[in-house]
Design a protein around this motif. Structure first.
Motif, mmCIF file in Angstrom:
data_model
loop_
_atom_site.group_PDB
_atom_site.id
_atom_site.type_symbol
_atom_site.label_atom_id
_atom_site.label_comp_id
_atom_site.label_asym_id
_atom_site.label_seq_id
_atom_site.Cartn_x
_atom_site.Cartn_y
_atom_site.Cartn_z
ATOM 1 N N TYR A 27 0.805 -1.221 0.000
ATOM 2 C CA TYR A 27 0.000 0.000 0.000
ATOM 3 C C TYR A 27 0.842 1.278 0.000
ATOM 4 O O TYR A 27 0.313 2.359 -0.201
ATOM 5 C CB TYR A 27 -0.927 0.007 1.225
ATOM 6 N N ILE A 28 2.136 1.133 0.276
ATOM 7 C CA ILE A 28 2.983 2.334 0.324
ATOM 8 C C ILE A 28 3.112 2.909 -1.078
ATOM 9 O O ILE A 28 3.333 2.189 -2.052
ATOM 10 C CB ILE A 28 4.368 1.986 0.938
ATOM 11 N N ARG A 29 2.929 4.218 -1.180
ATOM 12 C CA ARG A 29 2.963 4.839 -2.500
ATOM 13 C C ARG A 29 4.393 4.869 -3.022
ATOM 14 O O ARG A 29 5.338 4.993 -2.242
ATOM 15 C CB ARG A 29 2.381 6.246 -2.402
ATOM 16 N N ASP A 32 6.878 7.344 -1.798
ATOM 17 C CA ASP A 32 7.326 7.245 -0.403
ATOM 18 C C ASP A 32 8.362 6.128 -0.192
ATOM 19 O O ASP A 32 8.961 6.047 0.877
ATOM 20 C CB ASP A 32 6.119 6.981 0.517
ATOM 21 N N GLU A 345 -13.427 2.155 -15.532
ATOM 22 C CA GLU A 345 -12.809 3.171 -14.669
ATOM 23 C C GLU A 345 -12.136 4.283 -15.464
ATOM 24 O O GLU A 345 -11.960 5.387 -14.973
ATOM 25 C CB GLU A 345 -11.772 2.515 -13.741
ATOM 26 N N ARG A 375 -13.495 6.818 -13.182
ATOM 27 C CA ARG A 375 -12.643 7.698 -12.385
ATOM 28 C C ARG A 375 -11.793 8.619 -13.256
ATOM 29 O O ARG A 375 -11.407 9.685 -12.836
ATOM 30 C CB ARG A 375 -11.693 6.846 -11.503
ATOM 31 N N LYS A 478 -4.239 16.702 -6.331
ATOM 32 C CA LYS A 478 -2.915 16.205 -5.942
ATOM 33 C C LYS A 478 -1.905 16.407 -7.059
ATOM 34 O O LYS A 478 -0.721 16.518 -6.819
ATOM 35 C CB LYS A 478 -2.989 14.710 -5.606
ATOM 36 N N LYS A 541 4.641 18.256 1.675
ATOM 37 C CA LYS A 541 6.054 18.315 2.040
ATOM 38 C C LYS A 541 7.001 17.770 0.956
ATOM 39 O O LYS A 541 8.056 18.317 0.715
ATOM 40 C CB LYS A 541 6.248 17.537 3.334
ATOM 41 N N PHE A 542 6.624 16.715 0.313
ATOM 42 C CA PHE A 542 7.553 16.129 -0.658
ATOM 43 C C PHE A 542 7.077 16.350 -2.092
ATOM 44 O O PHE A 542 7.260 15.503 -2.966
ATOM 45 C CB PHE A 542 7.762 14.648 -0.359
ATOM 46 N N ASN A 559 12.492 18.269 -6.348
ATOM 47 C CA ASN A 559 12.100 16.883 -6.138
ATOM 48 C C ASN A 559 12.612 16.546 -4.753
ATOM 49 O O ASN A 559 13.741 16.140 -4.585
ATOM 50 C CB ASN A 559 12.738 15.996 -7.203
ATOM 51 N N ILE A 561 11.749 14.373 -2.694
ATOM 52 C CA ILE A 561 11.301 13.052 -2.267
ATOM 53 C C ILE A 561 12.180 12.490 -1.136
ATOM 54 O O ILE A 561 11.740 11.711 -0.317
ATOM 55 C CB ILE A 561 11.258 12.116 -3.483
#
Lengths: 563, 169
Positions: A27-29, A32, A345, A375, A478, A541-542, A559, A561
């Motif tokens: 699930y971590i993007r 990240d 979608e 979407r 976003k 923030k990133f 960037n 990140i």
């Protein structure tokens, strides 16, 4: 959610438990991932497989003119790595006899997951390719061959996997040459056609092949060579994706044969169809895969006649792309998206709004039930009619991602009103658009000129002077990608009108309110450095931010990140 | 109404309808296995879940009860990017359900949802943890979860140097 002190006392922290972490990692993007691997050893270890498959490294660039300076720098860091965290590479100048290239494969080869290689003339021969695939990068899952390809692949002399090597003859008890390979992509330059024997060897070796892509060729009969080789390899039953540049009728017949023998596709696309393709063949092929198809791309038809088909109802189709740029199209009559494609979608229609048969693509009569699953929507180009935009919004009320190219001025503020829940917006404007500041902020144009002249941004009472909708309404946005280019690129590469560029007005009174923005790209603007720096402090923030001036030079490029 | 008795690792029994239980992939399989092996078609199945304690099993069943009319999500949907499902499916009820839980309970729920094959619950619990991670600095993540760095010597500096190669993608 609080961390219970007892968890720590008990020994293992719940977030270092292997089973829990393995679930959470999914699930971590992607953005990240690099930061998360710095948290602790266990997180690093668990995230490395995703790093290897998803984060691409471009370690050979053309600017180095074969000196491989970037590769040398990359290897100097990787030499100290306990476990090289990368496995997804874009390589240029791949001269296998270069000591640095050799060192690269020694250090990183075993972990290579995705390999995108752009071959220049004399970079590699077929024996080196064999060595690359079997020994240097034996765990490659995705292979993409680009550039000039391998000269000997055209003749397959010597052969890719000769019988004496014991490879590929899996069905005769031999060893599969490429047991991990799932995706093969060829985007070689025009004119290079691989030998059927070479392709057959490659397909036979990749016993777990799931995706096949052949692009950038113009001769439709080449698709017969590719698909015959696939059919002959007998390795197509587990294939899920086929993406081809150009298909002819004979190629369709091979595809239909393989489908009757059990191939079940999830993704199918073509860039164009030759004139000889029959409607019934396309219809039959789609029909064979109506239960399994998740993504379907119906592009152009060569010649002057349309291919009229009946589109079957497809419960699993999530993405549909249709092209109607040229006169020839693939109409299937008006459909009710909500009923016919209940899980759709993403919908893209490449067409000019004025030339489009709206009843075919977006019929109001049959679409009285809104398609709430959708979407992402790509709007037809040059949209001018406000009622048509309202119609699309009514048909697709849950859209959160929109791609809009060259809309008329009046379309822009209406979008802020109709889709306030947008999360992603790709907007391509031209110098045919004007008064962008006003369209983006709702401030009357005359006021914009006055404020910019006096640079009195701090004194503006935005709520008092705003008379129309503003991009600031999109509080959940976003990602914003704003491209501005000349309307007629054939007559000029320069913008003919500067009022199509956003200035500090758009910055301070529009973009600055988008506090959830993670990704912002503006290809051309009159935004000042001071305003750009201010904006950076307002976003996430990133955030990835790139704002360019009117000559396309970056005013700010961030960037963060890894901060 | 056909019932099934589900027993937790610490011996607590929960009597639930088979229709509800079958919304868990694991319980569905267990019920079908019981049916095949039992001579008496009326017999009530009893399933012992040795890895899940009563407090957690109660929460899973409570979540299933609330979502009993939702469409069942396929277990392998959006493998690469599971976030989509959670974003679409999370309701105010889910948010209230998760709000009072501490991290330990959330972790146990993740394990239970994974074991019992309840994709919707797995989505919302993992998404909750992910929301505490996204956009945070390394130190903020460590502080939020009380995680300690166990890198030794220059290991952390090395991961930082490696990460620089991600920047330009």
């Amino acid at each position: 959610m609080e961390v219970d002190e007892e968890d720590e006392v008990a020994g293992e922290h719940p977030l270092t438990n292997d089973l829990v972490l393995q679930e959470i990692v999914k699930y971590i993007r992607q953005r990240d991932i690099p930061r998360c691997r710095q948290v602790c050893k266990k997180w690093n270890q668990t995230l490395i497989p995703r790093m290897r498959s998803e984060i691409q490294v471009k370690c050979l660039d053309q600017a180095s003119f074969g000196k491989l300076t970037r590769l040398a720098k990359f290897l100097s860091v990787m030499e100290s790595s306990h476990d090289v965290p990368f496995g997804n590479y874009l390589l240029l100048n791949l001269n296998m006899s270069d000591p640095l290239v050799e060192k690269f494969f020694t250090l990183c080869g075993l972990h290579i997951h995705t390999l995108r290689v752009q071959f220049m003339p004399n970079d590699i021969d077929i024996c080196s390719l064999r060595e690359l695939l079997l020994l240097r990068a034996p765990a490659v899952v995705n292979l993409s061959v680009e550039g000039q390809g391998i000269p000997e692949s055209v003749t397959n002399h010597p052969t890719l996997f000769p019988p004496w090597s014991g490879y590929y003859l899996h069905w005769q008890g031999g060893v599969p040459a490429l047991p991990f390979m799932e995706s093969i992509q060829f985007k070689t330059e025009e004119g290079q056609k691989c030998h059927p024997g070479f392709l057959c060897d490659l397909f036979k070796g990749a016993v777990n092949l799931k995706s096949l892509t052949f692009l950038k060729y113009s001769d439709p009969t080449y698709s017969i060579i590719i698909l015959s080789a696939l059919h002959h390899s007998e390795n197509y039953l587990q294939l899920k994706s086929i993406h081809m540049e150009r298909l002819c009728e004979a190629a369709f017949q091979i595809l239909i044969n393989m489908s009757h023998e059990g191939m079940q596709l999830k993704d199918f696309s073509f860039q164009s169809l030759a004139e000889d393709v029959k409607s019934s063949s396309l219809e039959q092929l789609i029909s064979c895969h109506k239960e399994s198809l998740e993504s379907l791309y119906l592009n152009e038809v060569m010649g002057t006649k349309n291919l009229q088909i009946r589109l079957p109802s497809m419960a699993n189709l999530r993405k549909l792309t249709r092209s109607a740029i040229c006169s020839s199209q693939i109409p299937f009559g008006p459909i009710c998206y909500a009923k016919h494609l209940p899980n759709l979608e993403e919908l893209s229609v490449f067409a000019f709004a004025d030339e489009l048969d709206w009843n075919e693509y977006f019929s109001e009569t049959v679409n009285w039930i809104p398609c709430i699953s959708l979407r992402k929507l790509e709007l037809p180009i040059n949209l001018k009619d406000l009622n048509r935009l309202r119609r699309l919004c009514k048909m697709f009320p849950s859209v959160t991602k929109v791609i809009v190219s060259s809309p008329a001025d009046e379309i822009i503020p209406l979008m802020w009103e109709l889709w306030p829940e947008l999360e992603e917006l790709h907007l391509s404007l031209t110098d045919g658009n004007s008064n962008i500041d006003s369209l983006f902020t709702g401030i009357p144009q005359q006021e914009c000129v006055t404020i910019n002249a006096g640079k009195t941004y701090g004194e503006v009472d935005i709520e008092r002077i705003r008379i129309g909708p503003s991009i600031a309404y999109l509080r959940g946005l976003k990602k914003l990608n704003l491209e501005i280019s000349p309307k007629d690129i054939f007559s000029s590469f320069c913008l003919q009108n500067k009022s199509c560029l956003p200035t500090d007005i758009t910055g301070y009174f529009g973009l600055a309110y988008l506090s959830n923005l993670e990704d912002l790209m503006i290809t051309s603007s009159e935004i000042s450095k001071e305003c750009a720096v201010f904006l950076l402090s307002k976003f996430q923030k990133f955030a990835n931010v790139r704002i360019c001036d009117s000559d396309g030079r970056p005013i700010i490029k961030s960037n963060r990140i890894l901060c | 109404m056909a019932l099934v008795r589900v027993i937790s690792s610490d011996g607590a029994a929960f009597l639930v309808s088979q229709r509800l239980a079958k919304r868990s992939g694991k319980l569905k399989t267990e019920i079908e296995t019981f049916r095949k092996s039992s001579d008496n078609s009326e017999a009530q199945p009893e399933i012992r879940i040795v890895t899940i304690r009563a407090e957690i099993l109660r929460l899973v069943l409570q979540w299933l009860q609330q979502h009993q009319n939702d469409p069942v999500l396929p277990a392998n949907q959006n493998e690469q990017d599971g976030r989509g499902d959670a974003e679409m499916g999370q309701s105010q009820w889910d948010r209230d359900f998760l709000a009072p839980m501490d991290l330990g309970i959330v972790m146990e729920l993740i394990l239970a949802a994974n074991h019992l094959e309840v994709k919707g619950l797995l989505d919302i619990t993992c998404k909750l943890v992910e929301s505490k991670i996204t956009g945070r600095t390394v130190d903020e993540i460590r502080t939020a979860f009380k995680l300690k760095s166990d890198f030794k010597g220059n290991e952390e500096e090395q991961t930082r140097l490696e990460n620089r190669w991600c920047v330009e993608n």
